[in-house]
Design an enzyme around this catalytic site. Structure first.
Site, PDB file in Angstrom:
ATOM      1  N   CYS A 431      15.701  -5.422  -8.704  1.00  0.00           N
ATOM      2  CA  CYS A 431      14.457  -5.359  -9.473  1.00  0.00           C
ATOM      3  C   CYS A 431      14.552  -6.171 -10.756  1.00  0.00           C
ATOM      4  CB  CYS A 431      14.094  -3.912  -9.793  1.00  0.00           C
ATOM      5  SG  CYS A 431      13.551  -2.990  -8.345  1.00  0.00           S
ATOM      6  N   LYS A 434      12.897  -9.855 -11.326  1.00  0.00           N
ATOM      7  CA  LYS A 434      11.484 -10.142 -11.522  1.00  0.00           C
ATOM      8  C   LYS A 434      11.280 -11.087 -12.697  1.00  0.00           C
ATOM      9  CE  LYS A 434       9.488  -5.741  -9.921  1.00  0.00           C
ATOM     10  NZ  LYS A 434       8.673  -4.581 -10.329  1.00  0.00           N
ATOM     11  N   ASP A 464      -2.514  -0.806  -9.791  1.00  0.00           N
ATOM     12  CA  ASP A 464      -1.809   0.468  -9.687  1.00  0.00           C
ATOM     13  C   ASP A 464      -0.499   0.197  -8.968  1.00  0.00           C
ATOM     14  OD1 ASP A 464      -1.240   3.294  -9.526  1.00  0.00           O
ATOM     15  OD2 ASP A 464      -3.404   3.625  -9.751  1.00  0.00           O
ATOM     16  N   ASP A 465       0.187   1.265  -8.511  1.00  0.00           N
ATOM     17  CA  ASP A 465       1.452   1.061  -7.818  1.00  0.00           C
ATOM     18  C   ASP A 465       1.275   0.360  -6.484  1.00  0.00           C
ATOM     19  OD1 ASP A 465       2.895   2.193  -9.852  1.00  0.00           O
ATOM     20  OD2 ASP A 465       2.814   4.206  -9.017  1.00  0.00           O
ATOM     21  N   ASP A 482       3.969 -14.286   6.344  1.00  0.00           N
ATOM     22  CA  ASP A 482       4.796 -15.498   6.392  1.00  0.00           C
ATOM     23  C   ASP A 482       5.346 -15.750   4.998  1.00  0.00           C
ATOM     24  OD1 ASP A 482       5.017 -17.055   8.940  1.00  0.00           O
ATOM     25  OD2 ASP A 482       2.845 -16.748   8.926  1.00  0.00           O
ATOM     26  N   GLY A 555       0.946  -8.149  -5.185  1.00  0.00           N
ATOM     27  CA  GLY A 555       2.103  -8.877  -4.696  1.00  0.00           C
ATOM     28  C   GLY A 555       3.356  -8.577  -5.491  1.00  0.00           C
ATOM     29  N   THR A 557       6.785 -10.741  -7.570  1.00  0.00           N
ATOM     30  CA  THR A 557       7.402 -11.985  -7.997  1.00  0.00           C
ATOM     31  C   THR A 557       8.876 -11.739  -8.297  1.00  0.00           C
ATOM     32  OG1 THR A 557       6.774 -11.525 -10.295  1.00  0.00           O
ATOM     33  CG2 THR A 557       5.287 -12.905  -9.004  1.00  0.00           C
ATOM     34  N   ASP A 643      -1.812 -19.961  17.167  1.00  0.00           N
ATOM     35  CA  ASP A 643      -1.670 -21.120  16.288  1.00  0.00           C
ATOM     36  C   ASP A 643      -0.272 -21.699  16.459  1.00  0.00           C
ATOM     37  OD1 ASP A 643      -0.531 -18.888  15.025  1.00  0.00           O
ATOM     38  OD2 ASP A 643      -0.798 -19.739  13.032  1.00  0.00           O
TER      39      ASP A 643
END
Length: 767
Positions: A431, A434, A464-465, A482, A555, A557, A643
């Protein structure tokens, strides 16, 4: 453990002119730790002015006289952004561009060349083809030669306005090339009528009078109609019939199909079909509007260090710059000679060292090509020629200059960069990896969401979470994910391409996009640099999501050594309307909506073996969404769909065939192929996924015969943001193809579905 020093300073180059090309190569051999280098250019191939008359004359091909900026930038370790700069914010140190977010800089250099100054003459903009920017002119010239080759019996009248070195060399080159076309077609060379207008009493007024007189004598002897002491005051147009079998865009048609009347101050009026404008140079207006100090023609005023006299964080070189107290003609010779001092002073500025002065020479040699492999030499009062030996000398000089930008090898610069790795801080994993909360908060605050959805209960606007979404009772949710390393250095384009790639799985199943969750790895850098990278990445992805009707809802990072990005995409569809990979029926026709080849092209790009124009075509294809294609396929009764991505065409086709008693006959000649693929495959350049994909060749009935076909490896080439592969009933295939080609011009019918005989392998290649 040693890490490369993360970037703390952004050096941005606008334009791929001669000075910047030289500087880029030198930066490759002398990188500065902590400096991130970026090139902004509106073309991947920058023309070398010294060889352009030879190109127009048909003596050089495109690659011989163009510097390919894509491998050069990669060789220098520079990011390359394909965009057009249109302004500067010198308070925020930002470059404003078309079709992309602003680009931040700490130090800026400008080398964008010039444009003709006299397009203010009434009618000139509408009816004349300006020789600068050169790349645009060459596009027109190629169309003109093609058109005349197709209609050599038709007479063509061409006029050139401008009797300086550029206009004179253009006259020689145009006449030489077109005469050769007429001779090859066994047509008289007097089908060409060539006029040269000049307001002065002699040609080449900046050179010794002997040179002007000699050039005038040669042009007259070749039948060129000279109009000296004639000032063009207006160009009038009148529509005329186009030659038959002429192809080209609408703008080119209007320039050619309009009869031009050139009106001079003396009362002289001359009609022509094509008008070239080669007058005194001027600068792009946005330079002055940005607040940079400029001369009376708008060129950036710089000191002897090539540094703006008004903004020390800005440098300029080549035609776009005027050195105060040392004004010189806008000629390529000065741009070439400014490359080394520009590089040295950029390095010194980055290292906070004193800058060095550069004073351009007053006298300089020019070699004027006469279009027939001869040249005239002129320096000061000395001049002689035309002679073939002078052309050979000029040719040798030009080829030597261009050779330094060819056959670049990444290993030549990698070791130097490795030598500059230093011990730096240890970066946390887990963590702790980040990016900082301030970076994330600043970026999310700037990302615009163009649409709102009622089924997103908790998303980016109320973080929120976790995100919360509602699934309507009559719909099912389709999910896909992906994530991959950045195949481009431009985070904005990477965000757009990744979003298109990820959304394609939804479209291939008939779903409408609803939302997306992002995961991004941002390279170690100063917080402000990370913020900029993350902003451009998410902005690109969000724009594509919004265009498809979806929103970004959250998302994660993290920091890492290289840029990587991915999305979890959610879509909604009625269960009855779901599309599946299976379902093809005997007699169905197989349709592919995009050309193949991104795997081999980007493998070549990593090796500095890909032409810039090949990668440009691949990027254009990857930026295309499959959303409308999926809807059109649904309208025409699609029976199976997927695809084409990492497993290649054969791999994904086998997924469609799995568990069914059908096979497919592929028409190898019909498969659409991206430009440059034949060349990269011929060199044996393959993606790292290719060997694994090639194992699927065991399912091809006639693989030994098929493997002899040059493009056979393309069947196993992994694709990024590839097209849809689908089957439709045979009676609807033609109409479906026509509908798809209105938007997806690469779309082809590439095969048909057959009932699989006992003992037969599922795929057969047809030639």
């Amino acid at each position: 453990m040693k890490f490369p020093i993360p970037p703390k300073t952004d050096l941005v180059l606008i334009g791929g002119g001669h000075s910047h090309a030289i500087a880029l190569r030198k930066f490759a051999m002398n990188p500065i730790p902590g400096v991130r280098l970026t090139l902004i250019t509106d073309v991947y191939h920058t023309p070398y002015s010294g060889m352009l008359p030879g190109y127009v004359a048909g003596l050089y091909n495109f690659d011989q006289c163009h510097i390919d900026l894509l491998p050069l930038a990669k060789f220098a370790g520079a990011r390359i952004f394909l965009s057009h700069a249109i302004g500067l914010d010198l308070e925020k140190n930002q470059i404003l561009c078309t079709s992309r977010p602003p680009v931040n800089f700490d130090l800026l250099s400008i080398d964008i060349g010039s444009t003709p100054a006299s397009l203010t003459v009434p009618g000139a903009i509408e009816y004349a083809i300006a020789v600068k920017p050169i790349s645009k002119f060459l596009t027109y010239w190629d169309k003109i030669t093609t058109m005349i080759s197709k209609s050599p019996t038709q007479k063509t009248r061409i006029a050139i306005v401008g009797g300086g070195a550029g206009g004179v060399e253009l006259a020689f080159a145009v006449q030489s090339h077109l005469h050769q076309i007429y001779r090859n077609a066994k047509q008289p060379t007097d089908n060409l009528e060539l006029h040269l207008f000049h307001r002065g009493k002699r040609l080449l007024p900046q050179r010794h009078h002997w040179v002007g007189k000699e050039v005038e004598k040669i042009l007259k002897s070749r039948g060129v109609l000279l109009h000296l002491k004639e000032s063009v005051e207006e160009v009038r147009g009148d529509d005329q019939e186009l030659p038959t079998n002429v192809e080209g865009n609408k703008t080119f048609h209007s320039l050619y199909s309009t009869l031009k009347m050139i009106c001079c101050a003396s009362g002289l009026e001359i009609e022509c079909d094509i008008l070239f404008w080669v007058t005194q140079a001027s600068a792009s207006p946005w330079l002055q509007k940005a607040g940079l100090a400029t001369d009376t023609r708008g060129f950036v005023l710089v000191n002897e260090k090539l540094q703006s006299i008004s903004h020390p964080q800005v440098f300029a070189a080549g035609d776009v710059a005027t050195i105060i107290n040392h004004s010189r003609p806008k000629a390529g010779v000065f741009a070439v000679r400014q490359g080394q001092p520009l590089f040295e002073n950029l390095q010194r500025a980055l290292k906070k060292k004193l800058l060095k002065s550069f004073i351009p020479q007053k006298k300089f040699l020019i070699l004027i090509g006469t279009g027939d492999e001869r040249a005239i030499a002129s320096r000061g009062r000395i001049g002689f020629g035309p002679h073939k030996l002078l052309w050979r000398w000029k040719n040798r000089i030009d080829r030597k200059f261009m050779a330094q930008f060819s056959n670049l090898k990444m290993e030549d610069r990698t070791q130097k960069a490795e030598d500059r790795k230093q011990d730096s801080q240890m970066y946390c994993a887990g963590c702790g990896a980040k990016v900082t909360s301030r970076v994330l908060e600043n970026v999310l605050h700037k990302i615009p969401q163009e649409i709102r959805r009622d089924d997103i209960l908790i998303g980016m606007d109320t973080p929120d979470d976790a995100a919360v979404i509602r699934v309507p009772a009559d719909r099912v949710m389709v999910q896909t994910i992906d994530y991959f390393r950045g195949l481009l250095d431009d985070p904005y384009l990477l965000g757009k391409i990744t979003a298109n790639h990820c959304l394609s799985d939804l479209f291939a199943m008939g779903a409408m996009a609803q939302s997306g969750l992002a995961i991004a790895t941002i390279p170690y850098a100063a917080p402000s640099k990370q913020e900029d990278t993350l902003y451009q990445l998410l902005l690109g992805a969000t724009e594509v999501l919004n265009q498809s009707g979806a929103v970004l809802i959250g998302g994660h990072t993290t920091e890492g050594e290289e840029l990587a990005f991915g999305l979890t995409c959610n879509g909604l569809v009625s269960q009855k309307k779901l599309l599946y990979k299976g379902g093809m029926q005997p007699g169905d026709m197989l349709i592919l909506t995009k050309a193949l080849g991104t795997g081999t092209l980007f493998a070549a790009d990593m090796r500095l073996k890909a032409r810039g124009r090949w990668i440009e075509s691949a990027i254009k294809s990857m930026l295309g969404s499959n959303q409308n294609a999926a809807q059109l396929l649904l309208e025409y009764g699609v029976t199976a769909c997927t695809d084409v991505t990492g497993f290649g065409l054969v791999g994904h086709l086998l997924e469609m065939l799995k568990g069914q008693r059908v096979g497919v006959e592929l028409d190898m000649e019909a498969i659409p192929v991206l430009p440059g693929v034949a060349e990269t495959l011929e060199q044996g350049i393959f993606s790292s996924l290719y060997p694994g994909n090639l194992q699927m060749s065991a399912s091809i009935q006639n693989r030994e015969q098929a493997s002899m076909y040059p493009l056979y490896p393309l069947l196993f080439d992994p694709q990024t943001s590839g097209g849809l592969l689908a089957t439709v009933p045979a009676n609807l295939a033609s109409a479906c193809l026509n509908a798809l080609q209105q938007e997806y011009f690469e779309t082809r019918i590439i095969g048909r579905v057959l009932l699989l005989d006992t003992g037969m392998l599922p795929i057969r290649i047809h030639f």
